[in-house]
Design an enzyme around this catalytic site. Structure first.
Site, PDB file in Angstrom:
ATOM      1  N   GLU A 217      -5.457  -5.258   2.871  1.00 25.13           N
ATOM      2  CA  GLU A 217      -4.905  -5.845   1.640  1.00 25.13           C
ATOM      3  C   GLU A 217      -5.856  -6.843   1.002  1.00 25.13           C
ATOM      4  OE1 GLU A 217      -0.869  -7.055   2.607  1.00 25.13           O
ATOM      5  OE2 GLU A 217      -0.136  -5.052   2.112  1.00 25.13           O
TER       6      GLU A 217
ATOM      7  N   GLU B  83       0.932   2.352   3.697  1.00 25.81           N
ATOM      8  CA  GLU B  83       1.987   1.586   4.375  1.00 25.81           C
ATOM      9  C   GLU B  83       3.242   1.674   3.520  1.00 25.81           C
ATOM     10  OE1 GLU B  83       1.235  -2.518   5.285  1.00 25.81           O
ATOM     11  OE2 GLU B  83      -0.841  -2.132   5.874  1.00 25.81           O
TER      12      GLU B  83
END
Ligand code: GLA
Length: 695
Positions: free
Chosen positions: A180, A333
């Site tokens: 991320e 995800e």
């Protein structure tokens, strides 16, 4: 073009000297992994958290659910390099090979979002300094400093060692860099300040130029030395030129930080291994178009948090991610039911995650990966949703993930080689988003909501939307809509005008064409360089305390939050909407104007319209531009997406309505999930069907 120039602005020579790595040219590979399934389901697995004796059972359960991918290793640095320079990958190789035995391919994450304690203890300068001057500490994540040459050196070494070991392992299909992107966190230390100042020097070359573009004569900001330029702390209080450049510096710093790993992996790996990064939907810490450029394809982490799936928000976020590279993408995800980090971590209803997954596939995703397989017995995320309980046996959600896995197996050959195409593009620019958010003028101005209101109205009619960077090629679109393109420098205005001259319809929303690439006001009225072709201009903008009546060819309704008073300046310009009685200034003034230009048309909508007016406006735009829907009429709440290619045409239908719905097909199609030929589909709430059209 500003964007190209920005990419040429590289970090200081020091960085280049330390990190430059010869990049082996690798042919672009499709997201659909050669020799593997076209659409795949998977999970994020942390074998390092469990005794090896358990792995076989985990993988057996995954295989039984038809999960075909595991993402592994992105938080296992302390296991892969237990002490400085001592690497241990044997365990990971055993995990990857065991996964392959169960027909599961691996994606390796580089572990740089969580450096080991020995590293940051011995070299504290690898830790970020927060805005308040305090150094981050060990024990959480994203604590490394992306501008620290030493930290980058360590990151490069671990990525290189991983690539040397796994770059030719046929069971490793790709790589995820970092995790991320550390939420774009920066270090505010002396190093970073110097890099920022050097970056500015590289961009502007002379202080006179910088002083002129930033108008530093305002508030006595004039700089005589590069070293005088501060960090913009706090954001929002500094010069708009400085603040926008800081955002671009953050982008370039993160881009270089990622490339430092991407390049070394590419130089040691099979070019068929892809490289991706897991972005976060609408997060705007950096410019995703820039960061996506070196990747094979983009991925994102799709979490609902509190509440339930919002099909518009999620559809828009998928289309945004697909637009980063104008390629299919992965949802690397997503939540198996619930997360642990939102104010109320409710579980998605039974079947809702499945509907959410299929919606992603319809919008161009090729993989859905559930985070995570099983919670570590200790660690910060103990309450998060999983597929496996703490006892090692399937949690209830495992059955939903299994159903998805089995369905993907049934449908995968139909999706192989397919992608989404659209006749309508929404333009989305980080520069403009930042510029508006740094000076909202009214706290109610919500760009995401505005984008969503255009998206909702247009997607409903066109049934396919692209969301792209304004500099993207536009010639293929019948309609291009820019809800909040605040920065339209001259080169961009030319790009947009080329599109219009050649027959396109460009629609601009409020606040368009106000500024140049330096975040300076243009010395023209809005929409700046496009005012003349539009044959109209914005006389004055107003933040609204209450809604204003507005009416015209799209009906009667209300404008809220923002209203621009417009004025016609040339023949051919036509008023589409006018304000009613308001603050005196706006009364009876034009709110939306359109004018033919070249072979196309420009339209400017200077107000935020209510849902009904927006729907009518969208209908007019679609009709005027000759956009055709990808499928046709559908009952309320049912979303359709189409993927085509390789001689195939596949429709994904998802019922987001709380009631059962019937879809009538124009001819008999093959229904891939229920396994029959039919001319109609019955969908329960959260129901899904995939129809392959052989015509
Ligand atoms: C993020 C992270 C994961 C995990 C999940 C939990 O997306 O990338 O490591 O923390 O959130 O929802």
């Amino acid at each position: 073009m500003e964007r190209t120039c920005r990419l040429c602005v590289v970090l200081p020579v020091l960085f280049l000297a330390v990190f430059a790595v010869a990049q082996t040219p690798s042919p672009a590979i499709p997201t659909q992994i050669p020799g593997h399934d076209a659409i795949v389901a998977g999970t994020d697995w942390y074998p390092e958290q469990w005794p090896e004796s358990r792995w076989e059972e985990d993988l057996r359960l995954m295989e039984a659910a038809d999960l075909k991918v595991v993402r592994v290793a992105e938080f296992s640095w302390s296991r892969m390099e237990p002490s400085e320079g001592r690497y241990d990958f044997d365990w990971l190789e055993r995990a990857v090979n065991l996964a392959a035995k169960h027909h599961i391919m691996s994606v390796l994450g580089t572990p740089t979002a969580a450096p080991p304690a020995w590293l940051t203890q011995k070299y504290p300068d690898t830790l970020r300094v927060e805005r308040n001057g305090q150094r981050a500490i060990h024990g959480t994540r994203a604590q490394g400093s992306v501008s620290s040459p030493r930290y980058r050196g360590f990151c490069r070494k671990i990525a290189e060692q991983m690539a040397l070991r796994f770059g030719r392992n046929p069971n490793v299909v790709g790589w995820q860099i970092d995790n991320e992107e550390g939420y774009a966190l920066m270090s505010y230390d002396d190093h970073a300040r110097k890099f920022f100042q050097d970056w500015l020097q590289n961009k502007y070359k002379s202080l006179d130029r910088l002083n002129a573009h930033w108008t530093t004569s305002y508030w006595s900001q004039t700089y005589d030395n590069w070293s005088e330029i501060p960090f913009p702390i706090p954001m929002g209080d500094h010069n708009p030129g400085l603040e926008l450049d800081w955002k671009r510096f953050v982008t370039d710093t993160w881009n270089d930080y990622l490339n430092n790993q991407t390049n070394v992996i590419r130089s040691h790996s099979d070019p068929r291994q892809f490289i991706t990064a897991n972005f976060m939907g609408f997060f705007d810490g950096f410019d995703h178009y820039v960061l996506s450029e070196p990747l094979t394809f983009a991925s994102w982490d799709d979490y609902v948090g509190t509440g339930h799936v919002d099909p518009d928000y999620n559809g828009l976020a998928h289309d945004l991610t697909r637009g980063f590279k104008r390629e299919n993408f992965w949802v690397i995800e997503t939540q198996p039911g619930a997360v642990n980090w939102s104010p109320l971590n409710n579980f998605l209803n039974r079947g809702e995650a499945r509907a959410m997954a299929w919606q992603a596939i319809g919008h161009g995703a090729d993989d859905i990966n559930y985070w995570q397989w099983r919670s570590a017995l200790n660690g910060q995320e103990q309450y998060h949703g999983t597929l496996i309980g703490p006892d090692g046996r399937p949690a209830p959600f495992y059955s939903e993930a299994s159903e998805l896995g089995h369905d993907f197996v049934k449908a995968e050959s139909a999706f192989r080689g397919t992608e989404v195409s659209s006749q309508v593009a929404l333009l989305h620019s980080y520069d403009s988003r930042w510029a508006i958010d740094l000076q909202k003028f009214t706290q109610q101005y919500d760009q995401q909501a505005l984008l969503k209101s255009y998206y909702h109205a247009l997607r409903h009619l066109s049934q396919a939307m692209d969301v792209v960077n304004p500099y993207a090629p536009l010639a293929g679109y019948k309609l291009v809509v820019a809800p909040d393109l605040n920065l339209i420098p001259e080169d961009l205005s030319q790009h947009l005008l080329d599109y219009v001259r050649n027959g396109g319809h460009l629609v601009l929303g409020p606040r368009s064409g106000m500024k140049d690439q330096f975040n300076a006001l243009l010395p023209q009225r809005q929409p700046g360089f496009l005012a003349e072709p539009l044959g109209a201009r914005v006389e004055q903008f107003y933040a609204l305390e209450k809604n204003v009546p507005i009416s015209g060819s799209w009906g009667d309704g209300e404008a809220s939050i923002w209203a621009e008073q417009m004025k016609i300046e040339s023949p051919g310009a036509e008023v589409l909407l006018r304000y009613g009685k308001s603050n005196g200034w706006l009364d009876n003034q034009p709110a939306a104007i359109t004018r033919p230009y070249g072979r196309g048309r420009i339209t400017y909508i200077g107000a935020i319209l209510d849902d009904n007016l927006m729907a009518n406006a969208a209908e007019w735009m679609i009709h005027d531009s000759g956009v055709t829907p990808v499928f046709g009429p559908l009952p309320d709440g049912v979303e359709v997406s189409r993927r085509s290619g390789d001689g195939k045409q596949v429709y994904v239908f998802v019922n987001f309505a709380p009631q059962e719905r019937q879809v009538v097909l124009p001819r008999s199609m093959k229904l891939l999930l229920s396994g029959k030929e039919a001319t109609g589909i019955q969908l329960l709430p959260d129901g899904v069907e995939v129809a392959q059209d052989s015509q």
